[in-house]
Scaffold this motif. Structure first.
Motif, PDB file in Angstrom:
ATOM      1  N   THR A 126      -6.166  -2.636  -1.953  1.00 39.40           N
ATOM      2  CA  THR A 126      -4.826  -2.116  -2.188  1.00 39.40           C
ATOM      3  C   THR A 126      -4.583  -1.691  -3.628  1.00 39.40           C
ATOM      4  O   THR A 126      -4.061  -0.611  -3.877  1.00 39.40           O
ATOM      5  N   GLY A 127      -4.953  -2.543  -4.599  1.00 37.96           N
ATOM      6  CA  GLY A 127      -4.732  -2.182  -6.000  1.00 37.96           C
ATOM      7  C   GLY A 127      -5.483  -0.931  -6.406  1.00 37.96           C
ATOM      8  O   GLY A 127      -5.026  -0.158  -7.241  1.00 37.96           O
ATOM      9  N   GLN A 168     -15.128  -2.522  -7.408  1.00 35.89           N
ATOM     10  CA  GLN A 168     -14.376  -3.551  -6.702  1.00 35.89           C
ATOM     11  C   GLN A 168     -15.188  -4.817  -6.490  1.00 35.89           C
ATOM     12  O   GLN A 168     -14.635  -5.871  -6.154  1.00 35.89           O
ATOM     13  N   CYS A 206       2.139   1.721  -3.542  1.00 38.94           N
ATOM     14  CA  CYS A 206       1.151   2.294  -4.464  1.00 38.94           C
ATOM     15  C   CYS A 206       1.338   3.804  -4.574  1.00 38.94           C
ATOM     16  O   CYS A 206       1.359   4.368  -5.671  1.00 38.94           O
ATOM     17  N   GLU A 233       0.826  -1.204   0.000  1.00 35.99           N
ATOM     18  CA  GLU A 233       0.000   0.000   0.000  1.00 35.99           C
ATOM     19  C   GLU A 233       0.861   1.255   0.000  1.00 35.99           C
ATOM     20  O   GLU A 233       0.526   2.253  -0.640  1.00 35.99           O
ATOM     21  N   ILE A 291      -3.734   2.453  -6.326  1.00 32.43           N
ATOM     22  CA  ILE A 291      -3.044   2.950  -7.522  1.00 32.43           C
ATOM     23  C   ILE A 291      -4.022   3.708  -8.400  1.00 32.43           C
ATOM     24  O   ILE A 291      -3.699   4.778  -8.928  1.00 32.43           O
ATOM     25  N   ASP A 292      -5.244   3.163  -8.563  1.00 29.40           N
ATOM     26  CA  ASP A 292      -6.256   3.861  -9.362  1.00 29.40           C
ATOM     27  C   ASP A 292      -6.526   5.256  -8.803  1.00 29.40           C
ATOM     28  O   ASP A 292      -6.618   6.230  -9.551  1.00 29.40           O
ATOM     29  N   ARG A 347      -8.645   2.388 -14.803  1.00 30.11           N
ATOM     30  CA  ARG A 347      -9.234   1.054 -14.766  1.00 30.11           C
ATOM     31  C   ARG A 347     -10.740   1.178 -14.612  1.00 30.11           C
ATOM     32  O   ARG A 347     -11.238   1.991 -13.831  1.00 30.11           O
ATOM     33  N   LEU A 372       0.797   0.005 -16.578  1.00 31.15           N
ATOM     34  CA  LEU A 372      -0.578  -0.091 -16.117  1.00 31.15           C
ATOM     35  C   LEU A 372      -1.478   0.752 -16.992  1.00 31.15           C
ATOM     36  O   LEU A 372      -1.027   1.732 -17.594  1.00 31.15           O
TER      37      LEU A 372
END
Length: 323
Positions: free
Chosen positions: A160-161, A197, A21, A18, A164-165, A193, A189
């Motif tokens: 967590t991913g 979720q 990120c 995290e 990044i978004d 996105r 990346l």
């Protein structure tokens, strides 16, 4: 150029992913690109800080680092919902009152909620913890069906991913779609996105290699200037429109039409930032047919007009040159 000061507030045990990120987006700069951010870490108690994977991180700065921060990032908080020290809460509230943007990745949302910064507002966190946050903080309007929520002064991300978004979204808001795309490209990346979720809550059956949409998406991105319809996408993929729609939902969490519109708007934003092309010409280049249609889509999805968007980033470029 005066750089925006981004400070990540850590807490033991800290999740390295995290933290990474935020560090990768704000602290790592693509080659030959001026950096608009200074990135720093801090903690309530400087010194060795335990992580969730066993090793320690040495943190040099204490909470005083928040006094000059333009953006404060809380990259997770373990365990979720554990008490936040009053000194940390006071430092966050002081930074927010001073005008700093407060950003939570994943379970960092619990810290914002304890500080009262999410009262009466939409927020999100990792899908495993949305029910807990909603129960513990009934004044927070929990939205489990999004990757992130940004109120301008306060923002939260899902798992967590999705951090990044959210970070890429903030870069895009600060410095435009073109720079955010460079950062995303450096990270290998997508700059944006799609979907929510909830597509990750139940682990889907992995797609076979020959079912991946990646080749189709790459081709479609190069064909935005053409008459690109969902039927044409399905024909290119050798699928029925219904099967293609199902694969888009499974792999991207959105429909083919919405994905196409998102790519067209992203391409239009880059052209507005980097060229002096008339709006009509940009609309044609990105496949939105007319200036009227581009303006309508811009207003509906971005809350502004192409002209206002262009002026905003033109003024930002001029400001950076002066600095």
């Amino acid at each position: 150029m005066n750089r925006d000061r981004v400070v990540a507030l850590l807490n033991p045990p800290q999740s390295p992913f995290e933290l990474a990120c935020a560090a990768e987006v704000f602290g790592t700069v693509p080659q030959d690109v001026p950096t608009p951010y200074d990135f720093q870490i801090c903690a309530e108690r400087p010194g060795p800080l335990r992580t969730t994977v066993g090793y320690a991180i040495v943190v040099d700065a204490g909470l005083a680092a928040l006094h000059e921060a333009d953006t404060v990032i809380i990259p997770g908080w373990q365990p979720a919902g554990s008490p936040v020290p009053p000194t940390v809460t006071e430092a966050l509230l002081a930074a927010h009152q001073r005008g700093a943007r407060i950003v939570a990745i994943c379970t960092g949302a619990f810290v914002l909620a304890q500080a009262g910064l999410l009262d009466g507002r939409r927020a999100t966190t990792h899908w495993r913890h949305t029910a807990q946050l909603a129960a513990d903080f009934p004044k927070v309007h929990m939205d489990p069906d999004v990757l992130y929520v940004d109120h301008g002064d306060v923002a939260t991300s899902a798992g967590t991913g999705a951090g990044i978004d959210l970070c890429l979204h903030l870069v895009r808001s600060d410095h435009g779609a073109a720079y955010a795309a460079q950062v995303a490209r450096n990270m290998v990346l997508p700059p944006h996105r799609e979907g929510s979720q909830l597509q990750y809550v139940a682990k889907p059956t992995p797609a076979r290699p020959d079912e991946s949409l990646a080749p189709l998406l790459e081709w479609a991105t190069s064909q935005l200037h053409t008459r690109l319809t969902v039927a044409r996408l399905a024909e290119r993929a050798g699928l029925s429109s219904r099967t293609l729609a199902r694969q888009f939902t499974d792999q991207l969490g959105t429909s083919p039409g919405q994905w196409l519109l998102g790519r067209r708007l992203d391409a239009a934003r880059v052209l507005l930032e980097q060229t002096d092309l008339p709006v009509e010409a940009i609309a044609t280049r990105v496949g939105l047919a007319s200036a009227v249609n581009l303006r309508r889509r811009f207003r509906a999805h971005l809350g502004t007009t192409p002209g206002t968007y262009r002026r905003t980033f033109s003024e930002l470029r001029d400001l950076h040159r002066e600095k």
